[in-house]
Design a protein around this motif. Sequence first.
Motif, PDB file in Angstrom:
ATOM      1  N   ALA A  61       0.831  -1.213   0.000  1.00 34.38           N
ATOM      2  CA  ALA A  61       0.000   0.000   0.000  1.00 34.38           C
ATOM      3  C   ALA A  61       0.867   1.264   0.000  1.00 34.38           C
ATOM      4  O   ALA A  61       0.542   2.264  -0.648  1.00 34.38           O
ATOM      5  N   GLN A  62       1.992   1.220   0.732  1.00 35.43           N
ATOM      6  CA  GLN A  62       2.893   2.384   0.721  1.00 35.43           C
ATOM      7  C   GLN A  62       3.447   2.611  -0.685  1.00 35.43           C
ATOM      8  O   GLN A  62       3.622   3.740  -1.119  1.00 35.43           O
ATOM      9  N   CYS A  63       3.716   1.499  -1.376  1.00 34.46           N
ATOM     10  CA  CYS A  63       4.309   1.591  -2.711  1.00 34.46           C
ATOM     11  C   CYS A  63       3.262   2.031  -3.754  1.00 34.46           C
ATOM     12  O   CYS A  63       3.474   2.970  -4.498  1.00 34.46           O
ATOM     13  N   PHE A  64       2.130   1.322  -3.797  1.00 34.67           N
ATOM     14  CA  PHE A  64       1.191   1.540  -4.898  1.00 34.67           C
ATOM     15  C   PHE A  64       0.162   2.635  -4.616  1.00 34.67           C
ATOM     16  O   PHE A  64      -0.371   3.236  -5.537  1.00 34.67           O
ATOM     17  N   ILE A  65      -0.163   2.846  -3.326  1.00 35.86           N
ATOM     18  CA  ILE A  65      -1.262   3.776  -3.020  1.00 35.86           C
ATOM     19  C   ILE A  65      -0.752   5.098  -2.439  1.00 35.86           C
ATOM     20  O   ILE A  65      -1.139   6.178  -2.881  1.00 35.86           O
TER      21      ILE A  65
END
Length: 371
Positions: A61-65
Amino acid sequence: MIKYLGSKRRLAPTLADLAEAAGARTAVDLFTGTTRVAQVWKQRGITVTAADAADYSLVLAQCFIAMDSEQIDHEELRRILERLDRLPGRDGYVTETFCRQSRFFQEHNGRRIDAIRDAIEDYRDTSWYPILLTSLMLAADRVDSTTGLQMAYLKNWAPRSSRPLTLMAPPLLPGAGAAVQGDALAVAQSLPHVDLAYLDPPYNQHRYESNYHIWNTLIRWDSPEHYGVACKRVDLRDRTDRSPFNSRKTFAPALATLLSSVRADTVVVSYNDESWVTSDQIRDWLTATGHERTELVVFDSNRYVGARIGIHSPDGRKVGAVGRLRNQEWLVIAGSARTVDRLVSVGQQHGGRIGTHIHPNRYKIGQVGTI
Ligand SMILES: C[S@@+](CC[C@H](N)C(=O)[O-])C[C@H]1O[C@@H](n2cnc3c(N)ncnc32)[C@H](O)[C@@H]1O
């Protein structure tokens, strides 16, 4: 994206169109897992909060969102990944535990995972960290030797496991978003009101931290003691932090409480016909929170691949029965009458049909995939 039990790969385009039909500008995906649903919403310009209890899911989530691809120096990212990808392999925890004591990866790849993961620690306090961890997780997933669960590995090496591990830049998305880790019940209470909430809770007693213990170890990088054929982390034996959504006894009250605390104009709940509550229970709980209308849209679906091929222990014994091949995926939709009508017709355009009261089928999914 990583192979993930219950991942909404097939439903993601439907959920993207539902969000648009709901006119959502803000949304929360409370059991985000792979972040697949949060990603399709972010692609539609919606500001999404992606939340889940799992460590690896937080990193995804940190990476994609949470990451805005327009704020990233892509040339620098390419250089870092190239450097990591060229590192010579070396023996470490992954090689010993997941290549020799078990057979999740071939040794040539396990040694490279060890070398690359050690080197990623140098980036711990930078914004590269979740991107590099995600790149390694995706690369390792492409060369693993499982059917998609880490409770067992294949008797014979999966053909993909012979290929060399290759780091690639994750397909980052432009725009704002947030990544949150925590129990859905606590997260729902802490979040502001949103236009749209999506809930995709676990469907059975198998815990995701157990199904995907290698990803948690790869993220935590804490070389845990392990047990059993699958070399699972010993902390998985701890009974204190079990999700209420993984137990038949606690699932229904936990979901009812969660639905009463989610603050959203429109709520969409995913569930299926082989689990613990009826579609009418979910609708009743949503009605009790004040939603004007609730509807059920049903999609016929193929079940998890393990159901089709069966599961074998390391000595070749079949330990999981080949079960039912199809199931029904439900979307329970709640909100204003106008919005729900619009969303139902979008669901129908995507092959869904309006459902009536459905009892969970008593087939025991837990028989598949356990050693
Ligand atoms: C069916 S999966 C969600 C799949 C996701 N929609 C996707 O497409 O990848 C259920 C998720 O619930 C998470 N989970 C289990 N118990 C939880 C809890 N108490 N609070 C938050 N997340 C939880 C698991 O880690 C898992 O990712």
